[in-house]
Design a protein around this motif. Structure first.
Motif, PDB file in Angstrom:
ATOM      1  N   PRO A 128     -12.545   3.756   9.390  1.00 16.45           N
ATOM      2  CA  PRO A 128     -13.149   4.491   8.267  1.00 16.45           C
ATOM      3  C   PRO A 128     -12.464   4.220   6.934  1.00 16.45           C
ATOM      4  CG  PRO A 128     -12.902   5.932  10.159  1.00 16.45           C
ATOM      5  CD  PRO A 128     -12.184   4.659  10.498  1.00 16.45           C
ATOM      6  N   PHE A 129     -11.134   4.098   6.940  1.00 20.86           N
ATOM      7  CA  PHE A 129     -10.409   3.837   5.701  1.00 20.86           C
ATOM      8  C   PHE A 129     -10.802   2.484   5.116  1.00 20.86           C
ATOM      9  CE2 PHE A 129      -6.424   2.132   3.705  1.00 20.86           C
ATOM     10  CZ  PHE A 129      -6.409   2.971   2.601  1.00 20.86           C
ATOM     11  N   HIS A 130     -10.735   1.448   5.929  1.00 21.12           N
ATOM     12  CA  HIS A 130     -11.052   0.115   5.417  1.00 21.12           C
ATOM     13  C   HIS A 130     -12.549  -0.048   5.173  1.00 21.12           C
ATOM     14  CE1 HIS A 130      -7.032  -1.478   5.431  1.00 21.12           C
ATOM     15  NE2 HIS A 130      -6.839  -0.888   6.587  1.00 21.12           N
ATOM     16  N   GLY A 131     -13.358   0.642   5.962  1.00 25.78           N
ATOM     17  CA  GLY A 131     -14.794   0.607   5.703  1.00 25.78           C
ATOM     18  C   GLY A 131     -15.139   1.218   4.360  1.00 25.78           C
ATOM     19  N   ALA A 132     -14.457   2.310   3.998  1.00 27.88           N
ATOM     20  CA  ALA A 132     -14.715   2.955   2.705  1.00 27.88           C
ATOM     21  C   ALA A 132     -14.330   2.048   1.549  1.00 27.88           C
ATOM     22  CB  ALA A 132     -13.944   4.275   2.630  1.00 27.88           C
ATOM     23  N   ILE A 133     -13.157   1.415   1.643  1.00 31.21           N
ATOM     24  CA  ILE A 133     -12.734   0.496   0.580  1.00 31.21           C
ATOM     25  C   ILE A 133     -13.711  -0.659   0.473  1.00 31.21           C
ATOM     26  CG2 ILE A 133     -10.899  -1.009  -0.268  1.00 31.21           C
ATOM     27  CD1 ILE A 133      -8.917   0.718   1.340  1.00 31.21           C
ATOM     28  N   GLU A 134     -14.106  -1.190   1.630  1.00 30.94           N
ATOM     29  CA  GLU A 134     -15.042  -2.313   1.665  1.00 30.94           C
ATOM     30  C   GLU A 134     -16.336  -1.973   0.916  1.00 30.94           C
ATOM     31  OE1 GLU A 134     -16.081  -6.198   3.299  1.00 30.94           O
ATOM     32  OE2 GLU A 134     -14.200  -5.094   3.436  1.00 30.94           O
ATOM     33  N   CYS A 135     -16.898  -0.819   1.212  1.00 29.84           N
ATOM     34  CA  CYS A 135     -18.159  -0.427   0.578  1.00 29.84           C
ATOM     35  C   CYS A 135     -17.998  -0.256  -0.928  1.00 29.84           C
ATOM     36  CB  CYS A 135     -18.667   0.871   1.208  1.00 29.84           C
ATOM     37  SG  CYS A 135     -19.314   0.670   2.880  1.00 29.84           S
ATOM     38  N   ILE A 136     -16.895   0.384  -1.331  1.00 27.26           N
ATOM     39  CA  ILE A 136     -16.665   0.625  -2.756  1.00 27.26           C
ATOM     40  C   ILE A 136     -16.529  -0.693  -3.511  1.00 27.26           C
ATOM     41  CG2 ILE A 136     -14.942   1.480  -4.399  1.00 27.26           C
ATOM     42  CD1 ILE A 136     -14.520   3.790  -2.299  1.00 27.26           C
ATOM     43  N   VAL A 137     -15.705  -1.595  -2.981  1.00 30.12           N
ATOM     44  CA  VAL A 137     -15.477  -2.862  -3.668  1.00 30.12           C
ATOM     45  C   VAL A 137     -16.761  -3.689  -3.714  1.00 30.12           C
ATOM     46  CG1 VAL A 137     -14.226  -5.049  -3.575  1.00 30.12           C
ATOM     47  CG2 VAL A 137     -13.004  -2.901  -3.167  1.00 30.12           C
ATOM     48  N   GLU A 138     -17.472  -3.767  -2.590  1.00 23.48           N
ATOM     49  CA  GLU A 138     -18.704  -4.549  -2.566  1.00 23.48           C
ATOM     50  C   GLU A 138     -19.743  -3.991  -3.526  1.00 23.48           C
ATOM     51  OE1 GLU A 138     -19.674  -7.455  -0.855  1.00 23.48           O
ATOM     52  OE2 GLU A 138     -17.505  -7.591  -0.676  1.00 23.48           O
ATOM     53  N   ASP A 139     -19.863  -2.666  -3.584  1.00 27.51           N
ATOM     54  CA  ASP A 139     -20.820  -2.050  -4.511  1.00 27.51           C
ATOM     55  C   ASP A 139     -20.461  -2.355  -5.963  1.00 27.51           C
ATOM     56  OD1 ASP A 139     -22.265  -1.028  -2.432  1.00 27.51           O
ATOM     57  OD2 ASP A 139     -21.534   1.027  -2.629  1.00 27.51           O
ATOM     58  N   ARG A 140     -19.179  -2.274  -6.280  1.00 23.75           N
ATOM     59  CA  ARG A 140     -18.742  -2.555  -7.645  1.00 23.75           C
ATOM     60  C   ARG A 140     -19.017  -4.005  -8.023  1.00 23.75           C
ATOM     61  NH1 ARG A 140     -14.719   1.099  -9.848  1.00 23.75           N
ATOM     62  NH2 ARG A 140     -13.810  -0.684 -10.963  1.00 23.75           N
ATOM     63  N   LEU A 141     -18.699  -4.909  -7.131  1.00 25.63           N
ATOM     64  CA  LEU A 141     -18.902  -6.322  -7.429  1.00 25.63           C
ATOM     65  C   LEU A 141     -20.390  -6.656  -7.543  1.00 25.63           C
ATOM     66  CD1 LEU A 141     -16.171  -8.017  -5.211  1.00 25.63           C
ATOM     67  CD2 LEU A 141     -16.042  -7.338  -7.620  1.00 25.63           C
ATOM     68  N   ALA A 142     -21.198  -5.994  -6.723  1.00 26.34           N
ATOM     69  CA  ALA A 142     -22.637  -6.222  -6.804  1.00 26.34           C
ATOM     70  C   ALA A 142     -23.193  -5.766  -8.154  1.00 26.34           C
ATOM     71  CB  ALA A 142     -23.350  -5.493  -5.669  1.00 26.34           C
ATOM     72  N   ARG A 143     -22.568  -4.747  -8.749  1.00 30.03           N
ATOM     73  CA  ARG A 143     -22.979  -4.259 -10.071  1.00 30.03           C
ATOM     74  C   ARG A 143     -22.336  -5.050 -11.205  1.00 30.03           C
ATOM     75  NH1 ARG A 143     -21.532   0.771  -7.775  1.00 30.03           N
ATOM     76  NH2 ARG A 143     -19.755   0.916  -9.211  1.00 30.03           N
ATOM     77  N   GLY A 144     -21.438  -5.961 -10.860  1.00 28.38           N
ATOM     78  CA  GLY A 144     -20.710  -6.705 -11.879  1.00 28.38           C
ATOM     79  C   GLY A 144     -19.620  -5.897 -12.542  1.00 28.38           C
ATOM     80  N   GLN A 145     -19.116  -4.874 -11.845  1.00 27.78           N
ATOM     81  CA  GLN A 145     -18.093  -4.002 -12.429  1.00 27.78           C
ATOM     82  C   GLN A 145     -16.704  -4.575 -12.182  1.00 27.78           C
ATOM     83  OE1 GLN A 145     -18.322   0.055 -11.096  1.00 27.78           O
ATOM     84  NE2 GLN A 145     -16.704   0.767 -12.468  1.00 27.78           N
ATOM     85  N   GLU A 146     -15.955  -4.714 -13.242  1.00 22.51           N
ATOM     86  CA  GLU A 146     -14.591  -5.241 -13.132  1.00 22.51           C
ATOM     87  C   GLU A 146     -13.781  -4.391 -12.172  1.00 22.51           C
ATOM     88  OE1 GLU A 146     -10.857  -6.498 -16.026  1.00 22.51           O
ATOM     89  OE2 GLU A 146     -12.611  -5.471 -16.858  1.00 22.51           O
ATOM     90  N   THR A 147     -13.020  -5.038 -11.296  1.00 21.51           N
ATOM     91  CA  THR A 147     -12.330  -4.321 -10.221  1.00 21.51           C
ATOM     92  C   THR A 147     -10.928  -4.874 -10.015  1.00 21.51           C
ATOM     93  OG1 THR A 147     -14.428  -3.831  -9.112  1.00 21.51           O
ATOM     94  CG2 THR A 147     -12.424  -3.680  -7.783  1.00 21.51           C
TER      95      THR A 147
END
Length: 272
Positions: A128-147
């Motif tokens: 769950p911990f790594h899944g949450a980070i994965e989703c957050i990072v992927e969503d941000r990158l898909a939006r083009g949000q600097e991360t």
């Protein structure tokens, strides 16, 4: 000790995401935020006082990370289960993923586990911990949000009999885009002793979360370690959170000063 929570937790309750839509380029993680043991684990054979020690969690790290997240409008992902159950900042093949010994303290409840028992712990907290980070990072990158990823930890002033003089340490590998300006800013603070890859380095296998989610995507990242006697109370927690917030508010990765492309990263698929 951390405030008690329900005796048994479903896997969806073992990770918490604060401010998932944060506008900051920084995503914070707190990999050892809690010393909580669900009732099914008992005390893992330890005395009650051991569960408040650094072997069970990173004391003070979560209040610092929460205050930083609020001030920066950053996203924070935290664990809600003790590292004694499973260490979310370790790869699945690490010998101390479920630590049989922490520093010099044997953990009786972690010896002789079956593969099924280990897999249950992975499913309870690690996934769950790594899944949450994965989703957050992927969503941000898909939006083009600097991360940019930053993990917040604390360390004990004495470990295996060795004194640690640093007030704060910055851990990095060969990607120094965040670490170099962060170290420079910290070194300008009066009376602050800064460790560079001290008290740990990536060679100590403490860099896994950042390797998995940032380095695999080319994202700037760094690990913060604050000596836990500095943040044992609210005054110290507020002091360090505010100092770091001030630095991060103006912090630009070295490579990003002329171009932000390096901080935008690339989307990749990683194994769960």
């Amino acid at each position: 000790m951390e405030q008690a929570r329900p005796a048994s937790l479903a896997s969806s309750d073992t990770v918490r995401v604060t401010n998932p839509g944060g506008s900051s380029p920084f995503v914070l993680t707190c990999d050892h935020a809690s010393n909580f043991l669900p009732a099914e684990f008992g005390t893992l054979g330890l005395a009650a006082e051991d569960l408040s020690r650094h072997i069970a969690w990173d004391p003070g790290a979560l209040p610092v990370a929460l205050r930083m997240a609020q001030a920066l409008d950053a996203t924070l992902v935290e664990t809600r289960i003790s590292r004694l159950v499973i260490d979310c900042n370790r790869p699945l093949d690490a010998p101390d993923l479920v630590p049989p010994v922490s520093e010099t303290t044997a953990i009786p409840g972690n010896t002789g586990l079956s593969e099924k028992q280990r897999a249950a712990r992975v499913a309870l907290s690690w996934q769950p911990f790594h899944g949450a980070i994965e989703c957050i990072v992927e969503d941000r990158l898909a939006r083009g949000q600097e991360t940019r990823l930053v993990s917040v930890h604390s360390f004990t002033p004495v470990y295996n009999g060795r004194s640690r003089p640093w007030h704060i340490g910055i851990i990095h590998d060969d990607d120094r885009r965040l670490a170099s300006p962060l170290i420079s800013a910290l070194r300008r603070l009066a009376g602050v002793t800064v460790g560079v890859n001290e008290p740990y380095s990536p060679a100590d296998r403490v860099y896994f979360t950042l390797e998995r989610h940032a380095r695999s995507r080319g994202l700037p990242c760094a690990m913060i370690e604050i000596r836990n006697d500095e943040i044992s109370g609210e005054t110290g927690q507020r002091k360090w959170a505010d100092l770091l917030t001030g630095i991060f508010s103006n912090l630009e990765p070295e490579e990003a000063r002329g171009s932000r492309q390096g901080a935008m990263g690339k989307s990749v698929q990683t194994a769960s």
